[in-house]
Design a protein around this motif. Structure first.
Motif, mmCIF file in Angstrom:
data_model
loop_
_atom_site.group_PDB
_atom_site.id
_atom_site.type_symbol
_atom_site.label_atom_id
_atom_site.label_comp_id
_atom_site.label_asym_id
_atom_site.label_seq_id
_atom_site.Cartn_x
_atom_site.Cartn_y
_atom_site.Cartn_z
ATOM 1 N N LYS A 41 3.527 17.452 -2.139
ATOM 2 C CA LYS A 41 2.540 17.717 -3.277
ATOM 3 C C LYS A 41 2.275 16.419 -4.479
ATOM 4 O O LYS A 41 1.270 16.534 -4.611
ATOM 5 C CB LYS A 41 3.606 18.748 -4.305
ATOM 6 C CG LYS A 41 2.552 19.480 -5.359
ATOM 7 C CD LYS A 41 3.588 20.216 -6.049
ATOM 8 C CE LYS A 41 2.635 21.124 -7.267
ATOM 9 N NZ LYS A 41 3.221 22.065 -8.009
ATOM 10 N N ASP A 42 3.120 15.692 -4.661
ATOM 11 C CA ASP A 42 2.768 14.481 -5.367
ATOM 12 C C ASP A 42 1.756 13.762 -4.469
ATOM 13 O O ASP A 42 0.702 13.215 -5.039
ATOM 14 C CB ASP A 42 4.161 13.739 -5.474
ATOM 15 C CG ASP A 42 3.640 12.428 -6.424
ATOM 16 O OD1 ASP A 42 3.048 12.836 -7.366
ATOM 17 O OD2 ASP A 42 4.095 11.500 -6.269
ATOM 18 N N SER A 85 6.696 20.554 -0.535
ATOM 19 C CA SER A 85 7.608 20.061 -1.078
ATOM 20 C C SER A 85 7.384 19.315 -2.166
ATOM 21 O O SER A 85 5.977 18.817 -2.216
ATOM 22 C CB SER A 85 8.432 18.922 -0.088
ATOM 23 O OG SER A 85 7.718 17.868 -0.063
ATOM 24 N N GLU A 86 7.997 18.786 -3.128
ATOM 25 C CA GLU A 86 7.652 18.247 -4.259
ATOM 26 C C GLU A 86 7.155 16.848 -4.043
ATOM 27 O O GLU A 86 6.223 16.398 -4.542
ATOM 28 C CB GLU A 86 8.787 18.021 -5.216
ATOM 29 C CG GLU A 86 9.081 19.236 -6.034
ATOM 30 C CD GLU A 86 7.928 19.765 -6.877
ATOM 31 O OE1 GLU A 86 7.267 18.895 -7.384
ATOM 32 O OE2 GLU A 86 7.606 20.906 -6.931
#
Length: 73
Positions: free
Chosen positions: A28-29, A24-25
């Protein structure tokens, strides 16, 4: 006809990029920040913590990514 003939650019797989693309974003971050935080996350420690969470990224893949020795650079 063949003026612009050049060999194709091969893009080799990078395990870090592959795993990141599947997250997911938000995750990922978090992964990107951990990969880039050399002081807080030694390679072995990061590899162990990721493995404990079900992500298989080897020490070598993390190290190569950090040093720009993968196709992401």
């Amino acid at each position: 006809m063949l003026e612009d003939l050049e060999p194709p650019v091969r893009v080799f797989p990078c395990r870090v990029r592959t795993i990141a693309s599947e997250l997911s974003e938000a995750d990922k971050d978090i992964l990107t920040k951990a990969i880039n935080d050399h002081a807080s996350w030694p390679v072995k420690t990061l590899e162990s913590e990721l493995r404990s969470r079900g992500l298989s990224i080897s020490e070598k893949a993390i190290s190569n990514h950090r040093k720009g020795r993968c196709s992401c650079a």
